[in-house]
Write an enzyme that holds these catalytic residues in place. Structure first.
Site, short mmCIF file in Angstrom:
data_model
loop_
_atom_site.label_atom_id
_atom_site.label_comp_id
_atom_site.label_asym_id
_atom_site.label_seq_id
_atom_site.Cartn_x
_atom_site.Cartn_y
_atom_site.Cartn_z
CG ASN A 1 -5.73 -7.89 -4.40
OD1 ASN A 1 -5.72 -7.90 -3.17
ND2 ASN A 1 -6.84 -7.72 -5.10
CE LYS B 1 -6.13 -1.25 9.77
NZ LYS B 1 -4.86 -1.40 9.05
CE1 TYR C 1 -9.06 0.45 8.62
CE2 TYR C 1 -9.55 1.49 10.73
CZ TYR C 1 -8.71 1.31 9.65
OH TYR C 1 -7.51 1.99 9.58
CB SER C 2 -12.66 -1.61 15.05
OG SER C 2 -13.94 -2.16 15.08
N GLY D 1 0.83 -1.21 0.00
CA GLY D 1 0.00 0.00 0.00
C GLY D 1 0.86 1.25 0.00
CB SER E 1 -6.35 1.41 13.27
OG SER E 1 -7.19 2.48 13.62
CG ASN F 1 0.67 1.21 4.82
OD1 ASN F 1 0.39 1.93 5.76
ND2 ASN F 1 0.36 1.53 3.56
NE ARG G 1 -3.50 5.53 -3.37
CZ ARG G 1 -3.24 5.79 -4.64
NH1 ARG G 1 -2.97 7.01 -5.03
NH2 ARG G 1 -3.24 4.82 -5.52
CB ILE H 1 -2.81 9.55 9.98
CG1 ILE H 1 -2.42 8.74 11.24
CG2 ILE H 1 -1.58 10.09 9.27
CD1 ILE H 1 -1.72 9.50 12.35
P1 NAP Z 1 -4.65 5.16 1.78
O1 NAP Z 1 -4.14 6.53 1.50
O2 NAP Z 1 -6.02 4.78 1.33
O3 NAP Z 1 -3.58 4.10 1.20
C1 NAP Z 1 -3.81 2.73 1.27
C2 NAP Z 1 -3.09 2.07 0.11
O4 NAP Z 1 -3.33 0.65 0.17
C3 NAP Z 1 -3.58 2.55 -1.26
O5 NAP Z 1 -2.50 2.87 -2.08
C4 NAP Z 1 -4.36 1.36 -1.79
O6 NAP Z 1 -4.34 1.22 -3.19
C5 NAP Z 1 -3.61 0.20 -1.15
N1 NAP Z 1 -4.40 -1.02 -1.16
C6 NAP Z 1 -5.73 -1.15 -0.89
N2 NAP Z 1 -6.10 -2.42 -1.05
C7 NAP Z 1 -5.01 -3.12 -1.43
C8 NAP Z 1 -4.79 -4.48 -1.76
N3 NAP Z 1 -5.77 -5.39 -1.75
N4 NAP Z 1 -3.53 -4.86 -2.12
C9 NAP Z 1 -2.54 -3.96 -2.18
N5 NAP Z 1 -2.69 -2.65 -1.87
C10 NAP Z 1 -3.92 -2.24 -1.51
O7 NAP Z 1 -4.63 4.85 3.34
P2 NAP Z 1 -3.68 5.37 4.54
O8 NAP Z 1 -4.48 6.32 5.35
O9 NAP Z 1 -2.35 5.76 4.06
O10 NAP Z 1 -3.61 4.03 5.40
C11 NAP Z 1 -2.49 3.16 5.41
C12 NAP Z 1 -2.65 2.17 6.54
O11 NAP Z 1 -2.75 2.87 7.77
C13 NAP Z 1 -3.94 1.34 6.43
O12 NAP Z 1 -3.70 0.02 6.87
C14 NAP Z 1 -4.87 2.03 7.39
O13 NAP Z 1 -5.87 1.17 7.86
C15 NAP Z 1 -3.91 2.47 8.47
N6 NAP Z 1 -4.39 3.56 9.30
C16 NAP Z 1 -4.71 4.78 8.75
C17 NAP Z 1 -5.17 5.79 9.58
C18 NAP Z 1 -5.54 7.15 9.06
O14 NAP Z 1 -6.07 7.95 9.85
N7 NAP Z 1 -5.27 7.48 7.82
C19 NAP Z 1 -5.31 5.56 10.96
C20 NAP Z 1 -4.98 4.32 11.46
C21 NAP Z 1 -4.51 3.32 10.63
P3 NAP Z 1 -5.40 2.01 -4.13
O15 NAP Z 1 -5.22 3.45 -3.83
O16 NAP Z 1 -5.01 1.64 -5.52
O17 NAP Z 1 -6.75 1.54 -3.72
#
Ligand code: NAP
Length: 248
Positions: free
Chosen positions: A64, A160, A156-157, A13, A143, A91, A16, A189
């Site tokens: 994937n 996680k 989701y929870s 992931g 998370s 991630n 981005r 975040i």
């Molecule tokens: P994000 O910007 O949506 O990035 C997630 C990335 O994972 C995207 O590039 C997405 O690809 C990719 N992805 C989704 N499904 C996938 C799959 N089946 N195989 C491979 N890649 C896949 O999210 P983020 O906020 O950076 O989150 C990153 C991690 O931190 C996640 O695990 C999230 O649960 C965790 N997290 C985030 C927050 C927050 O507040 N942002 C808080 C706690 C935990 P596409 O864009 O092509 O779909």
């Protein structure tokens, strides 16, 4: 000396958001980094950008994480590109929020499949070279809601919280071979995942956070960097919270 000089990492992931910042932070500290994500185009662009910014060796690998074959191929491609795999960051993650009464079974299943099963499959694939090498780091991005629960995020929870159980089990299983497994539990975040929240909701969230603001992806990356490097050599099976004090 850079903190990850001579190491190689695979971050899922990573095209981005938090994953991209982790890949960038690792590369800036000297690691060769495989940028793995769903879209080949996005991984290639992110890998090229990180290489240009840091001078590190990078590779873009489309996968994937719900596919065991993809996970095995991604590990093999990383080893082929860089000769070994030292660090895995699980991630990749998705949300499909909704109240339980309205949550479709498919929305529960897909979130568990990516966030929890995907991390298991990647850890399984990466553990082969790591156990053989008797060294390695696995970092799972959990998370705060895996620790507290969250209305509207049962799927989701649960995924996680499951990731925390997976982290501790892997840590126990792999410790005899010096493969360390830890989790990072970010709070709220600023990424695409939280961009969709209304300004009002963001203001309310910030009020609940002792440090008074949402976190930045780079602040999560610093925790992952610590868990990937030599400074955390005696830490395994732990959950490092990066949440501004939201949950203590
Ligand atoms: P994000 O910007 O949506 O990035 C997630 C990335 O994972 C995207 O590039 C997405 O690809 C990719 N992805 C989704 N499904 C996938 C799959 N089946 N195989 C491979 N890649 C896949 O999210 P983020 O906020 O950076 O989150 C990153 C991690 O931190 C996640 O695990 C999230 O649960 C965790 N997290 C985030 C927050 C927050 O507040 N942002 C808080 C706690 C935990 P596409 O864009 O092509 O779909």
């Amino acid at each position: 000396m850079k903190r990850l000089e001579g190491r190689t990492a695979l971050v899922t992931g990573a095209a981005r958001g938090i994953g991209l910042e982790i890949a960038l932070a690792f590369a800036a500290e000297g690691a060769a980094v495989a940028v793995a994500d769903l879209s080949q185009e996005d991984c290639a662009a992110a890998a090229a950008d990180i290489a240009a910014k840091t001078g590190a060796r990078t590779a873009g690998i489309a996968l994937n994480v719900t596919s065991e074959a993809d996970c095995e191929r991604a590990v093999a491609e990383t080893e082929k590109a860089f000769g070994k795999l030292d660090i895995l960051v699980n991630n990749a993650g998705i949300t499909k929020d909704g109240l339980v009464l309205r949550m479709k079974e498919a929305d529960f299943d897909s979130v568990i499949a990516v966030n929890l099963k995907g991390s298991f499959l990647m850890a399984k694939a990466a553990s082969r070279p790591m156990l053989k090498a008797r060294a390695g780091r696995i970092i799972n991005i959990s998370s705060v809601v895996g620790q507290t629960g969250q209305a509207g995020q049962a799927n989701y929870s649960a995924s996680k919280a499951g990731l925390i159980g997976l982290t501790k089990s892997l840590a126990r299983e792999f410790a005899p071979r010096q493969v360390l497994v830890n989790a990072v539990a970010p709070g709220f975040i600023r990424t695409r995942m939280t961009d969709g929240l209304k300004d009002e909701a963001k203001a309310k969230i910030s009020e609940m956070i002792p440090l008074g603001r949402m976190g930045e992806p780079g602040e999560v990356a610093k925790a992952a960097l610590f868990l990937a490097g030599d400074d955390s050599a005696y830490i395994t099976g732990q959950v490092l919270a990066v949440n501004g004090g939201l949950y203590m």
